[in-house]
Design a protein around this motif. Structure first.
Motif, PDB file in Angstrom:
ATOM      1  N   SER A  88      -6.589   0.731  -1.853  1.00  0.00           N
ATOM      2  CA  SER A  88      -5.208   0.258  -1.927  1.00  0.00           C
ATOM      3  C   SER A  88      -5.151  -1.215  -2.312  1.00  0.00           C
ATOM      4  O   SER A  88      -6.145  -1.944  -2.210  1.00  0.00           O
ATOM      5  CB  SER A  88      -4.507   0.474  -0.589  1.00  0.00           C
ATOM      6  N   VAL A 133      -5.667  10.178   2.705  1.00  0.00           N
ATOM      7  CA  VAL A 133      -5.499   8.725   2.770  1.00  0.00           C
ATOM      8  C   VAL A 133      -5.936   8.283   4.162  1.00  0.00           C
ATOM      9  O   VAL A 133      -5.483   8.833   5.173  1.00  0.00           O
ATOM     10  CB  VAL A 133      -4.036   8.307   2.508  1.00  0.00           C
ATOM     11  N   ASP A 168       0.803  -1.220   0.000  1.00  0.00           N
ATOM     12  CA  ASP A 168       0.000   0.000   0.000  1.00  0.00           C
ATOM     13  C   ASP A 168       0.838   1.273   0.000  1.00  0.00           C
ATOM     14  O   ASP A 168       0.286   2.373   0.049  1.00  0.00           O
ATOM     15  CB  ASP A 168      -0.909   0.024   1.231  1.00  0.00           C
ATOM     16  N   ARG A 169       2.147   1.159  -0.008  1.00  0.00           N
ATOM     17  CA  ARG A 169       2.964   2.368   0.053  1.00  0.00           C
ATOM     18  C   ARG A 169       2.701   3.237  -1.168  1.00  0.00           C
ATOM     19  O   ARG A 169       2.583   2.763  -2.291  1.00  0.00           O
ATOM     20  CB  ARG A 169       4.443   2.012   0.135  1.00  0.00           C
ATOM     21  N   TYR A 170       2.597   4.500  -0.929  1.00  0.00           N
ATOM     22  CA  TYR A 170       2.274   5.442  -1.997  1.00  0.00           C
ATOM     23  C   TYR A 170       3.163   6.672  -1.966  1.00  0.00           C
ATOM     24  O   TYR A 170       3.307   7.378  -2.968  1.00  0.00           O
ATOM     25  CB  TYR A 170       0.814   5.895  -1.876  1.00  0.00           C
ATOM     26  N   ASP A 171       3.750   6.975  -0.793  1.00  0.00           N
ATOM     27  CA  ASP A 171       4.449   8.245  -0.649  1.00  0.00           C
ATOM     28  C   ASP A 171       5.621   8.373  -1.610  1.00  0.00           C
ATOM     29  O   ASP A 171       5.906   9.465  -2.112  1.00  0.00           O
ATOM     30  CB  ASP A 171       4.909   8.451   0.800  1.00  0.00           C
ATOM     31  N   ALA A 206      -7.854   6.227  -0.717  1.00  0.00           N
ATOM     32  CA  ALA A 206      -7.346   7.564  -1.029  1.00  0.00           C
ATOM     33  C   ALA A 206      -8.462   8.359  -1.680  1.00  0.00           C
ATOM     34  O   ALA A 206      -9.092   7.885  -2.631  1.00  0.00           O
ATOM     35  CB  ALA A 206      -6.144   7.481  -1.970  1.00  0.00           C
ATOM     36  N   LEU A 212       5.712   7.366  -4.539  1.00  0.00           N
ATOM     37  CA  LEU A 212       5.210   7.542  -5.898  1.00  0.00           C
ATOM     38  C   LEU A 212       4.891   9.000  -6.213  1.00  0.00           C
ATOM     39  O   LEU A 212       4.756   9.360  -7.379  1.00  0.00           O
ATOM     40  CB  LEU A 212       3.922   6.725  -6.097  1.00  0.00           C
ATOM     41  N   LEU A 213       4.752   9.823  -5.186  1.00  0.00           N
ATOM     42  CA  LEU A 213       4.210  11.164  -5.347  1.00  0.00           C
ATOM     43  C   LEU A 213       5.267  12.218  -5.052  1.00  0.00           C
ATOM     44  O   LEU A 213       6.170  12.009  -4.254  1.00  0.00           O
ATOM     45  CB  LEU A 213       3.020  11.368  -4.405  1.00  0.00           C
ATOM     46  N   TRP A 264      -3.747   0.500  -7.055  1.00  0.00           N
ATOM     47  CA  TRP A 264      -4.911   1.085  -6.402  1.00  0.00           C
ATOM     48  C   TRP A 264      -6.066   1.064  -7.403  1.00  0.00           C
ATOM     49  O   TRP A 264      -5.890   1.378  -8.577  1.00  0.00           O
ATOM     50  CB  TRP A 264      -4.626   2.511  -5.945  1.00  0.00           C
ATOM     51  N   HIS A 317       0.056   1.447  -9.653  1.00  0.00           N
ATOM     52  CA  HIS A 317       0.640   0.605  -8.612  1.00  0.00           C
ATOM     53  C   HIS A 317      -0.423  -0.179  -7.848  1.00  0.00           C
ATOM     54  O   HIS A 317      -0.239  -0.535  -6.682  1.00  0.00           O
ATOM     55  CB  HIS A 317       1.488   1.454  -7.663  1.00  0.00           C
ATOM     56  N   LEU A 326      -1.161   6.153  -8.597  1.00  0.00           N
ATOM     57  CA  LEU A 326      -1.731   5.174  -7.680  1.00  0.00           C
ATOM     58  C   LEU A 326      -2.330   3.996  -8.447  1.00  0.00           C
ATOM     59  O   LEU A 326      -2.118   2.827  -8.088  1.00  0.00           O
ATOM     60  CB  LEU A 326      -2.780   5.833  -6.790  1.00  0.00           C
TER      61      LEU A 326
END
Length: 225
Positions: free
Chosen positions: A42, A91, A4-7, A49, A9-10, A28, A26, A23
């Motif tokens: 996620s 999120v 679920d990591r997203y940080d 999100a 990516l942004l 989502w 990856h 998202l």
């Protein structure tokens, strides 16, 4: 939780559309779209999100989730950030719907300030009052039963109680764009004509383009003063 990591990516310069695309790329997946925002779930299913192109109420919802977290009657907030151009990303834990009767009963308990929700009601009132003081287009509390949902542990929570008065706000974009430019600097409302409006049927043909042109002209007039 690694799935679920997203940080990573942004980044701060990404427009909201690229946040959604990153998202989705990856894992989502879409789990709902309303008038103001798109929601993604996620890969693990544990998180959601909410991404809005423009939502002056978003920071206040996040504020409520932080300040009322001890009640366990609001969603567990993972992160809130204002995106490039004033878009909004929240999120939080993934929530499930409840019946209309259950949602209505919970909203009524908040309105009555029943003992079981008294602390929550106090936080709601305080944050709503702050929003009304700080935001030029502030709506009343949203008592829609659909705003009551169930957390993964079975508890009831309330979300999305605060909102900008969209009909009045967008009517003023059309009739008095100079006022909107004074109320919202460009970097906070760059994407305000990109709302999904999924519940309202979308933008009328040419409407968003006309509003963007009117706001750009108002920005030029303000800069020339």
């Amino acid at each position: 939780m690694d799935a679920d990591r997203y940080d990573q990516l942004l980044d701060a310069a990404m427009p909201w559309t690229e946040v959604v695309s990153a998202l989705r790329a990856h894992g989502w997946t879409s789990c709902g779209t309303g008038d103001w925002a798109t929601a993604l779930r996620s890969p693990s299913g544990d998180l959601a999100a909410r991404i809005s192109p423009f939502d002056p109420a978003g920071p206040y919802s996040a504020m409520l989730y932080r300040e009322a977290a001890h009640t366990r009657q609001v969603p567990a907030l993972v992160e809130h950030r204002v995106l490039s151009g004033g878009a909004d990303l929240t999120v939080m834990e993934y929530l499930s719907p409840v019946t209309e009767a259950e949602g209505a009963a919970f909203q009524q308990a908040i309105a009555r300030r029943d003992p079981s929700v008294a602390a929550l009601a106090d936080h709601i009132a305080a944050v709503h009052t702050r929003g009304a003081r700080e935001q030029p287009w502030w709506g009343p509390l949203d008592d829609n039963p659909a705003n009551v949902m169930r957390g993964p542990d079975g508890r009831l929570v309330v979300a999305d109680l605060f909102y900008a008065d969209g009909p009045s706000l967008y009517a003023t974009v059309r009739s008095d764009p100079d006022r909107i430019v004074r109320d919202y600097p460009e970097h906070l409302r760059r994407h305000m004509t990109e709302l999904p409006l999924a519940s309202s049927g979308g933008w009328a043909e040419g409407d968003a383009e006309r509003m963007r042109a009117a706001l750009a002209a108002a920005d030029e007039r303000l800069a020339a003063r």
